[in-house]
Enzyme design. Structure first.
Site, PDB file in Angstrom:
ATOM      1  N   GLU A 151       0.831  -1.207   0.000  1.00  6.18           N
ATOM      2  CA  GLU A 151       0.000   0.000   0.000  1.00  6.18           C
ATOM      3  C   GLU A 151       0.863   1.253   0.000  1.00  6.18           C
ATOM      4  OE1 GLU A 151      -2.276   3.015  -0.048  1.00  6.18           O
ATOM      5  OE2 GLU A 151      -3.199   1.043  -0.318  1.00  6.18           O
ATOM      6  N   HIS A 209     -43.224  -3.850  14.991  1.00  3.36           N
ATOM      7  CA  HIS A 209     -43.968  -2.595  14.983  1.00  3.36           C
ATOM      8  C   HIS A 209     -43.705  -1.840  16.284  1.00  3.36           C
ATOM      9  CE1 HIS A 209     -47.307   0.205  14.359  1.00  3.36           C
ATOM     10  NE2 HIS A 209     -47.653  -0.011  15.633  1.00  3.36           N
ATOM     11  N   GLU A 228     -23.514  14.651  -1.610  1.00  2.00           N
ATOM     12  CA  GLU A 228     -23.197  14.413  -0.203  1.00  2.00           C
ATOM     13  C   GLU A 228     -22.363  15.548   0.377  1.00  2.00           C
ATOM     14  OE1 GLU A 228     -23.250   9.507  -0.355  1.00  2.00           O
ATOM     15  OE2 GLU A 228     -21.412  10.553   0.202  1.00  2.00           O
TER      16      GLU A 228
END
Length: 505
Positions: free
Chosen positions: A71, A484, A226
């Site tokens: 990386e 619910h 966004e």
């Protein structure tokens, strides 16, 4: 309701699509390859430590493969964790809390004398979240015995990667199977230079030193909307300039119209079918010259900051792919087969560098499937069943086909819809904007697409993702007992509306 036996049969059929002969031949070739390895050679080497790369590395190690991940950033998680998905969601949440405190608390009997934005503290919270998650991935690498090399990797041969390490050194990493998982980069626009101060990419938009009075966003896709929402909530006057005639063109048309109206109610302005001609940042602010997409009179817009959000492009340059003969398309994406294998034996690719949705969760699934193939197992990713989410407020989430796609394909379908205005939980919390829309085959009732606009739509969508992956019908969802009061009941009611009639509207 569909039987458990049918579910199992579907799963087996889907995952055994390759013949036993092919599987045996593939497994044998892998075993033969492993036998010739040297002590310093890896079974799998992954270039890139983003969502696709690090997940692939961990999965490979879990499957017993000696694995190294390279990386270049020096911090795992890629664009998503460091300068994308995670920090943007942190700011979306923080800015939403501020907006609620300023505009909604009073409706709930909560009096606040004054509410102020402490931008440095807000940015620090975002950075802290990123830091902790990055360290978490490093911990997972250690736990799973993945070797982590920090540096920029490029191919020497199909089985060797030269790495310029971040400490100034150089090393060569060898592997029988090398996976390219280098992700994507910001797509630039001709004539616009991003300086990450006045003209910013999504990266710069995450770290502005002050709230701009005027913000112009170029591009009305997921990222632009966004980030425009973040700064709009904090006080910016936001204008979105889009060349196309619609925002988020991949979104279902009916949902898109309601979504745009919602954003406009939040004072976000839109200039659609508008072309950016030039950008001038030589003065204190920024001046944009724009004109109608089809040509016409030019207009000058002024802003303190301009966010360029015109999409992303595969990051494949600098890897020396051409040196080893890896084929790419015109967009720079690596061409792979159903096993994520390129035209060069031993070289694979996943995530944003190959065709398909440029989404972190799609890259993760690619990574798992790819290493499963390498290990002689079977991997599977269906890009038609990958969910997408816009993390504004309300959120918009979808999976499967849009109504426009079904019409274009000539598919006969039924539509069921249910508004959150008729959902008891949404009304109880005074947050009832949006709806659920289900598209199902007219003859079989098989669910073809689900689209949700609501608070937390990104969480609600996964019941629909599971249903679509197992070829469920709208009646299947409708006959499942939902707790619910919950927002999820709106999905049940929309399913009832698709095959029969809803109860609460």
């Amino acid at each position: 309701m569909a039987s458990l036996a049918r579910r199992k049969a579907y799963f087996l059929t889907r995952n055994l699509s390759n013949s036993p002969t092919d599987a045996l031949r593939f497994s044998f070739s892998l075993s033969r390859g492993f036998a010739s390895s040297g002590s310093d050679e890896n079974d799998v080497v992954i270039i890139g430590g983003g969502p696709g790369g690090y997940v692939a590395a961990i999965k490979a190690a879990q499957l017993g493969l000696k694995t190294t991940c390279i990386e270049k950033r020096g911090a795992l998680g890629g664009t998503c964790l460091n300068v994308g998905c995670i920090p943007s969601k942190a700011l979306l949440h923080s800015s939403h809390m501020y907006h609620e405190a300023k505009h909604a608390f009073a409706n709930h009997g909560i009096k606040v004398s004054s509410v102020e934005v402490d931008l440095p503290a807000m940015l620090a919270q975002k950075d802290n979240a990123v830091k902790n998650l990055t360290r978490g991935i490093e911990g997972l690498f250690k736990k799973n015995k993945v070797t982590y090399v920090k540096g920029y990797g490029k191919f020497i041969s199909p089985n060797e990667v030269s790495v310029e390490t971040i400490d100034g050194g150089n090393t060569v990493v060898k592997g029988k199977h090398i996976i390219v998982a280098t992700g994507s980069d910001v797509k630039s626009l001709p004539g616009i230079t991003i300086d990450e101060k006045k003209i910013v990419s999504s990266t710069g938009a995450l770290s502005l030193s002050e709230v701009p009075k005027k913000l112009i966003v170029i591009g009305a896709g997921y990222i632009g909307l966004e980030m425009g929402s973040v700064w709009g909530r904090l006080g910016s006057e936001v204008t979105v300039v889009e060349f196309a005639g619609d925002i988020v063109p991949s979104m279902d048309g009916e949902i898109r119209k309601q979504f745009q109206r919602s954003l406009e109610k939040q004072k976000m302005k839109f200039m659609l079918k508008t072309k950016v001609v030039s950008v001038d940042s030589s003065s204190d602010g920024v001046k944009l010259t724009v004109e109608p997409a089809e040509g016409g009179e030019q207009t000058i817009l002024e802003a303190d900051v301009v966010l360029v959000s015109a999409g992303r492009t595969p990051f494949t340059s600098g890897l020396d792919l051409e040196k080893i003969g890896v084929e790419t398309d015109k967009a720079g994406r690596i061409l792979v087969n159903e096993r994520f294998l390129s035209n060069v034996p031993g070289v694979y690719a996943i995530g944003d560098v190959i065709p398909g949705p440029m989404l972190a969760h799609k890259a993760e699934e690619d990574g798992v499937a790819c290493v499963e193939f390498i290990a002689g197992k079977h991997g599977h990713v269906d890009y038609d069943k990958v969910p997408g989410v816009v993390y504004t407020h309300p959120e918009v989430a979808s999976v499967g086909k849009t109504e426009e796609q079904l019409k274009k394909e000539g598919v006969s379908y039924r539509v069921g819809k249910f508004p959150f205005m008729a959902n008891s939980r949404a009304k109880a919390i005074d947050n009832a904007e949006g709806l659920v829309k289900i598209l199902a085959d007219k003859e079989t009732d098989k669910i073809l697409g689900v689209h949700i606009m609501s608070p937390n739509a990104g969480e609600l969508i996964h019941e629909a993702v599971l249903a679509i992956n197992y070829d469920a019908s709208s009646e299947d969802i409708a006959r499942v007992c939902h707790a619910h009061p919950t927002m999820s009941e709106a999905l049940k009611e929309a399913a009832m509306a698709t095959y029969d009639k809803p109860i609460h509207i």
